[in-house]
Design an enzyme around this catalytic site. Structure first.
Site, PDB file in Angstrom:
ATOM      1  CB  CYS A  34     -69.824 -39.033  -3.534  1.00 52.87           C
ATOM      2  SG  CYS A  34     -71.025 -40.038  -2.665  1.00 52.87           S
ATOM      3  CG  ASP A  36     -74.070 -39.322  -4.099  1.00 49.91           C
ATOM      4  OD1 ASP A  36     -74.034 -38.122  -4.381  1.00 49.91           O
ATOM      5  OD2 ASP A  36     -73.702 -40.217  -4.859  1.00 49.91           O
ATOM      6  CB  CYS A  59     -73.813 -41.722  -8.562  1.00 57.91           C
ATOM      7  SG  CYS A  59     -73.662 -43.252  -7.636  1.00 57.91           S
ATOM      8  CB  CYS A 103     -73.051 -46.538  -5.026  1.00 59.70           C
ATOM      9  SG  CYS A 103     -71.697 -45.600  -5.741  1.00 59.70           S
TER      10      CYS A 103
HETATM   11 FE1  FES Z   1     -71.760 -41.431  -4.125  1.00 60.12          FE
HETATM   12 FE2  FES Z   1     -72.341 -43.314  -5.751  1.00 60.12          FE
HETATM   13  S1  FES Z   1     -70.835 -41.827  -6.015  1.00 60.12           S
HETATM   14  S2  FES Z   1     -73.164 -42.996  -3.814  1.00 60.12           S
END
Ligand code: FES
Length: 123
Positions: A34, A36, A59, A103
């Site tokens: 993702c 992140d 997110c 996450c």
């Molecule tokens: Fe990447 Fe939540 S979607 S940490």
């Protein structure tokens, strides 16, 4: 996707956001899928986490998990902080949708890395 009220509360009003300039340990992790990223800073005194802050670019679940993790870890001994699991973080948040469990993983991994960094520097 349905988030619990607790997740929304921590997402809208995250606790312990920021950076500790003279941190004793820093842990940075990223999720390649993702994209992140999360950084955890800890300040340790007498083997206890005296202060903890985070910076998360991610997110809602990642931000809420970081916020909850810092709340759980603050004041704990290093030994107890190591035992905080992603399930414990998710449970405290009233649960996370299964596709969002990774996450909360990010948060516990970042704390683990920050503790490893602290232990490496304070051998
Ligand atoms: Fe990447 Fe939540 S979607 S940490």
């Amino acid at each position: 996707m349905i988030y619990s009220n607790k997740v929304l509360e921590h997402f809208k009003n995250p606790k312990n956001v920021g950076e500790i300039k003279d941190a004793d340990g820093i842990g940075e992790v990223g999720n390649p899928i993702c994209g992140d990223t999360m950084t955890i800073y800890i300040k340790v005194k007498d083997k206890r986490i005296k202060d903890i802050k985070f910076q998360t670019f991610g997110c809602a679940a990642a931000i809420a998990s970081s916020s909850m993790l810092t709340e759980l870890a603050k004041g704990k001994t290093i030994a107890d902080a190591k035992k905080i699991t992603r399930d414990a973080v998710a449970d405290e948040l009233g649960g996370l949708p299964s596709i969002k469990m990774h996450c909360s993983n990010l948060a516990t991994d970042a704390l683990k890395k920050a503790i490893e960094d602290y232990e490496r520097k304070h051998k």
